[in-house]
Design a protein around this motif. Structure first.
Motif, PDB file in Angstrom:
ATOM      1  N   SER A  88       0.824  -1.214   0.000  1.00  0.00           N
ATOM      2  CA  SER A  88       0.000   0.000   0.000  1.00  0.00           C
ATOM      3  C   SER A  88       0.860   1.267   0.000  1.00  0.00           C
ATOM      4  O   SER A  88       0.334   2.379  -0.086  1.00  0.00           O
ATOM      5  CB  SER A  88      -0.950   0.003   1.193  1.00  0.00           C
ATOM      6  N   LEU A  89       2.174   1.090   0.096  1.00  0.00           N
ATOM      7  CA  LEU A  89       3.077   2.243  -0.094  1.00  0.00           C
ATOM      8  C   LEU A  89       3.004   2.722  -1.543  1.00  0.00           C
ATOM      9  O   LEU A  89       3.397   3.828  -1.862  1.00  0.00           O
ATOM     10  CB  LEU A  89       4.533   1.821   0.165  1.00  0.00           C
ATOM     11  N   PHE A  90       2.540   1.811  -2.427  1.00  0.00           N
ATOM     12  CA  PHE A  90       2.578   2.102  -3.867  1.00  0.00           C
ATOM     13  C   PHE A  90       1.168   2.342  -4.403  1.00  0.00           C
ATOM     14  O   PHE A  90       0.185   1.902  -3.811  1.00  0.00           O
ATOM     15  CB  PHE A  90       3.262   0.948  -4.605  1.00  0.00           C
ATOM     16  N   GLY A  91       1.101   3.024  -5.526  1.00  0.00           N
ATOM     17  CA  GLY A  91      -0.218   3.332  -6.088  1.00  0.00           C
ATOM     18  C   GLY A  91      -0.166   3.431  -7.598  1.00  0.00           C
ATOM     19  O   GLY A  91       0.814   2.997  -8.231  1.00  0.00           O
ATOM     20  N   GLN A  92      -1.219   3.990  -8.156  1.00  0.00           N
ATOM     21  CA  GLN A  92      -1.405   4.124  -9.596  1.00  0.00           C
ATOM     22  C   GLN A  92      -0.110   4.498 -10.327  1.00  0.00           C
ATOM     23  O   GLN A  92       0.535   5.489  -9.986  1.00  0.00           O
ATOM     24  CB  GLN A  92      -2.472   5.217  -9.825  1.00  0.00           C
ATOM     25  N   LEU A 114      -3.332  -5.814  -6.400  1.00  0.00           N
ATOM     26  CA  LEU A 114      -2.571  -4.579  -6.591  1.00  0.00           C
ATOM     27  C   LEU A 114      -2.732  -4.043  -8.014  1.00  0.00           C
ATOM     28  O   LEU A 114      -2.743  -2.827  -8.240  1.00  0.00           O
ATOM     29  CB  LEU A 114      -1.090  -4.816  -6.271  1.00  0.00           C
ATOM     30  N   SER A 115      -2.876  -4.965  -8.971  1.00  0.00           N
ATOM     31  CA  SER A 115      -3.031  -4.556 -10.368  1.00  0.00           C
ATOM     32  C   SER A 115      -4.285  -3.680 -10.547  1.00  0.00           C
ATOM     33  O   SER A 115      -4.304  -2.773 -11.360  1.00  0.00           O
ATOM     34  CB  SER A 115      -3.106  -5.786 -11.268  1.00  0.00           C
ATOM     35  N   LYS A 116      -5.311  -3.925  -9.728  1.00  0.00           N
ATOM     36  CA  LYS A 116      -6.547  -3.126  -9.820  1.00  0.00           C
ATOM     37  C   LYS A 116      -6.290  -1.676  -9.410  1.00  0.00           C
ATOM     38  O   LYS A 116      -7.077  -0.791  -9.709  1.00  0.00           O
ATOM     39  CB  LYS A 116      -7.614  -3.691  -8.879  1.00  0.00           C
ATOM     40  N   PHE A 117      -5.223  -1.484  -8.602  1.00  0.00           N
ATOM     41  CA  PHE A 117      -4.906  -0.127  -8.144  1.00  0.00           C
ATOM     42  C   PHE A 117      -3.778   0.489  -8.976  1.00  0.00           C
ATOM     43  O   PHE A 117      -3.125   1.435  -8.555  1.00  0.00           O
ATOM     44  CB  PHE A 117      -4.537  -0.161  -6.651  1.00  0.00           C
ATOM     45  N   GLY A 118      -3.509  -0.148 -10.131  1.00  0.00           N
ATOM     46  CA  GLY A 118      -2.537   0.424 -11.060  1.00  0.00           C
ATOM     47  C   GLY A 118      -1.085   0.139 -10.729  1.00  0.00           C
ATOM     48  O   GLY A 118      -0.179   0.796 -11.251  1.00  0.00           O
ATOM     49  N   VAL A 119      -0.815  -0.848  -9.853  1.00  0.00           N
ATOM     50  CA  VAL A 119       0.579  -1.211  -9.536  1.00  0.00           C
ATOM     51  C   VAL A 119       0.955  -2.414 -10.406  1.00  0.00           C
ATOM     52  O   VAL A 119       0.227  -3.409 -10.428  1.00  0.00           O
ATOM     53  CB  VAL A 119       0.734  -1.577  -8.032  1.00  0.00           C
ATOM     54  N   ARG A 137      12.240   0.629 -14.843  1.00  0.00           N
ATOM     55  CA  ARG A 137      11.581   1.673 -15.647  1.00  0.00           C
ATOM     56  C   ARG A 137      11.635   2.985 -14.885  1.00  0.00           C
ATOM     57  O   ARG A 137      12.011   3.008 -13.719  1.00  0.00           O
ATOM     58  CB  ARG A 137      10.116   1.316 -15.872  1.00  0.00           C
ATOM     59  N   GLU A 138      11.163   4.026 -15.542  1.00  0.00           N
ATOM     60  CA  GLU A 138      11.160   5.330 -14.873  1.00  0.00           C
ATOM     61  C   GLU A 138      10.271   5.320 -13.626  1.00  0.00           C
ATOM     62  O   GLU A 138      10.535   6.003 -12.644  1.00  0.00           O
ATOM     63  CB  GLU A 138      10.646   6.374 -15.857  1.00  0.00           C
ATOM     64  N   ASN A 139       9.206   4.498 -13.707  1.00  0.00           N
ATOM     65  CA  ASN A 139       8.236   4.472 -12.599  1.00  0.00           C
ATOM     66  C   ASN A 139       8.507   3.338 -11.592  1.00  0.00           C
ATOM     67  O   ASN A 139       7.678   3.064 -10.729  1.00  0.00           O
ATOM     68  CB  ASN A 139       6.810   4.343 -13.152  1.00  0.00           C
ATOM     69  N   THR A 140       9.669   2.660 -11.699  1.00  0.00           N
ATOM     70  CA  THR A 140       9.986   1.583 -10.752  1.00  0.00           C
ATOM     71  C   THR A 140      10.250   2.196  -9.380  1.00  0.00           C
ATOM     72  O   THR A 140      10.991   3.172  -9.254  1.00  0.00           O
ATOM     73  CB  THR A 140      11.214   0.768 -11.235  1.00  0.00           C
ATOM     74  N   LYS A 141       9.629   1.581  -8.351  1.00  0.00           N
ATOM     75  CA  LYS A 141       9.739   2.149  -7.012  1.00  0.00           C
ATOM     76  C   LYS A 141      10.482   1.226  -6.041  1.00  0.00           C
ATOM     77  O   LYS A 141      11.013   1.693  -5.037  1.00  0.00           O
ATOM     78  CB  LYS A 141       8.334   2.423  -6.440  1.00  0.00           C
ATOM     79  N   PHE A 226       1.340   4.685   9.698  1.00  0.00           N
ATOM     80  CA  PHE A 226       0.090   5.241   9.173  1.00  0.00           C
ATOM     81  C   PHE A 226      -0.707   4.168   8.423  1.00  0.00           C
ATOM     82  O   PHE A 226      -1.906   3.984   8.643  1.00  0.00           O
ATOM     83  CB  PHE A 226       0.412   6.442   8.257  1.00  0.00           C
ATOM     84  N   LEU A 227      -0.017   3.421   7.554  1.00  0.00           N
ATOM     85  CA  LEU A 227      -0.702   2.384   6.761  1.00  0.00           C
ATOM     86  C   LEU A 227      -1.212   1.255   7.659  1.00  0.00           C
ATOM     87  O   LEU A 227      -2.321   0.760   7.490  1.00  0.00           O
ATOM     88  CB  LEU A 227       0.253   1.803   5.705  1.00  0.00           C
TER      89      LEU A 227
END
Ligand code: PLP
Length: 394
Positions: A88-92, A114-119, A137-141, A226-227
Motif C-alpha cells: 500500500s506504499l505504492f499506487g497508480q 494490486l493490479s486493480k490499483f494500477g501497480v 523503468r522510470e516508474n519503478t519504485k 500510518f498504513l
C-alpha cells in the motif's frame, strides 16, 4: 546491561520478560482491551485504541524491530496482511521488480489485487543485475526479494541488490520468512523493509497466523505506522502473546531444523528415486557461497524432485510421521506438492520456467529425530516405487 549487547539467543528467550512490581509475574500479560482511559482531555497513556497500538502487541513489535536491526516493527494479522500493508506504499502507475520464484500468495496479491490499483510488477531472477537493470523503468519504485525462494531455494545476494537499488533510489523489501533474524538480517545488508510470515518459523508451532514488518528509517517507519493503523489488518493481543511465546525458542528450533534438513537432504541425494535436491546448505548448490556469506545458517525447508511424477501421489499417501500439509516452519514435519498447492495461482509457463514442475516436492523438516524422518521418507519412497512398478499408479 543494554539489551542490544546481549546475544540473539538471550534476546529471543527474554522477549516480553518482565519483573512486574505488583505481582512478580515474569511474562508480559495479554492486555485484552480495545480501549484505554485518557487521564485528562488532551492526555494519553500512549494507548488509546487497540488498532493503533496495544501493550502486548507493542512488546512484540519492539522485539521484532530489535531482532531485525530495524527502527520500527508492525505486527499484522497474517503474512499476507503484512504484504498488503507494505504494497500500500505504492499506487497508480508504480512498478515493482519482484523475485521470479515467488510465494504464490504474493504473486496473487500483486497480479489480482494490486493490479486493480494500477501497480504493476516484473518478475526476474533478482540475482541477475543485468536482468534487474533491463526491467527497471522510470516508474519503478522498489525491488522485492525472497531469499531463499520458496520452494526452489534460489539465493539472491542481498547486499549486491540493495546497493544497486540505492543507486536508483529504489526501496528494497526482503521476505525473510525462511531464515528469520536468527540466521539472516537483511536490514544490516542495506534493505529498507523486512516482512515475515510469522506463521512459519517465528511462531514455530503451526498454531498461530501472523505477519511482521520491520522498517529502517524514520520517514518510512512513520509511513508504515500510518498504513498499519489505516488498513487495520493488525495482530490481536492474544495472538501477539502466542507469537512471542514461539519466538522465545527460535534459536534452539532453527539449529535443529538446519541440522535435520541437511542430514535428510544428504540422504535423498543418494536415493535412486530422487533426481535432484535443492538445499542451499549443500556445497554444490548454485547459491551456497552467497548464502554462506550473508546468513549464519540454513533454513529447515528444502525441495527435491523425484525421478518419476507418478511417485508423488503414493509417496504423499504413504508418509506417516511427516504430514502431507501446506505450511512450513513448525516443529512438526510437513510435506507439500507446490505445483497443485502453494503455487497453483502461478501460471504454468512461469512455474515451469523456474522449475516448479509436477516432480517437485517441498519438505519442511521439523524438529523430530532425523533418523525417524529418514525412515519414514525411505519407506514411503519404496512403497511409491513398488506401486508404480506393479502398475497400481496412473
Ligand atoms: N511469504 C512467504 C515466503 C510464505 O511462505 C507465506 C505463506 O506461506 C507468506 C508470505 C504469507 O504468509 P501467511 O500465510 O502468514 O499469510
Amino acid at each position: 546491561m543494554d539489551d542490544r549487547e546481549l546475544k540473539i539467543e538471550s534476546r529471543l528467550a527474554q522477549i516480553g520478560s518482565i519483573n512486574d512490581p505488583k505481582t512478580g509475574a515474569v511474562n508480559f500479560p495479554i492486555y485484552q482491551a480495545t480501549a484505554f482511559r485518557h487521564p485528562r482531555l488532551g492526555q494519553s497513556t500512549g494507548f488509546d485504541y487497540i488498532r493503533t497500538t496495544n501493550p502486548t502487541r507493542k512488546v512484540l513489535e519492539e522485539a521484532a524491530a530489535q531482532l531485525e536491526s530495524g527502527d520500527a516493527g508492525f505486527a499484522c494479522a497474517s503474512g499476507m496482511a503484512a504484504l498488503q500493508t507494505i504494497f500500500s506504499l505504492f499506487g497508480q502507475g508504480d512498478h515493482l521488480i519482484v523475485s521470479l520464484d515467488l510465494y504464490g500468495g504474493t504473486y496473487r496479491l500483486l497480479e489480482r489485487i494490486l493490479s486493480k490499483f494500477g501497480v504493476t510488477a516484473t518478475y526476474v531472477d533478482t540475482n541477475d543485475i543485468d536482468a534487474l537493470e533491463q526491467s527497471r523503468r522510470e516508474n519503478t519504485k522498489a525491488v522485492f526479494i525472497e531469499t531463499p525462494t520458496n520452494p526452489l531455494m534460489m539465493i539472491t545476494d542481498i547486499e549486491r541488490v540493495t546497493s544497486w537499488a540505492k543507486r536508483h533510489e529504489l526501496l528494497t523489501i526482503v521476505d525473510n520468512t525462511l531464515l528469520t533474524p536468527y540466521f539472516q538480517r537483511p536490514l544490516e545488508l542495506g534493505a529498507d523493509i523486512v516482512i515475515h510470515s510469522a506463521t512459519k518459523y517465528l511462531g514455530g508451532h503451526n498454531d498461530v497466523l501472523a505477519g511482521l514488518i520491520v522498517t529502517k528509517g524514520k520517514e518510512l517507519s512513520e509511513e508504515m505506522a500510518f498504513l498499519h493503523n489505516s488498513i487495520g489488518a493488525v495482530l490481536s493481543p492474544s495472538d501477539s502473546y502466542q507469537l512471542m511465546k514461539g519466538m522465545k525458542t527460535l534459536a534452539l528450533r532453527m539449529e535443529r531444523h538446519e541440522y535435520n534438513s541437511l542430514k535428510i537432504a544428504n540422504y535423498l541425494l543418494t536415493h535412486p528415486a530422487v533426481a535432484e535436491v535443492f538445499h542451499p546448505g549443500l556445497a554444490d548448490h548454485p547459491g551456497h557461497d552467497i548464502q554462506s556469506k550473508q546468513s549464519s545458517g540454513n533454513t529447515g525447508i528444502f525441495s527435491f524432485k523425484v525421478t518419476d511424477a507418478r511417485y508423488v501421489e503414493p509417496l504423499l499417501r504413504h508418509i506417516r510421521l511427516i504430514a502431507f500439509a501446506e505450511s512450513l516452519g513448525g516443529v512438526e514435519s510437513l510435506m507439500t506438492y507446490p505445483a497443485v498447492q502453494t503455487h497453483a495461482d502461478i501460471p504454468l509457463e512461469i512455474r515451469e520456467a523456474v522449475g516448479v514442475d509436477d516432480r517437485l516436492l517441498r519438505f519442511s523438516v521439523g524438529i523430530e529425530h532425523a533418523d525417524d524422518l529418514i525412515q519414514d521418507l525411505g519407506q514411503a519412497l519404496e512403497a511409491a516405487r513398488r506401486e508404480v512398478e506393479e502398475g497400481n499408479v496412473e
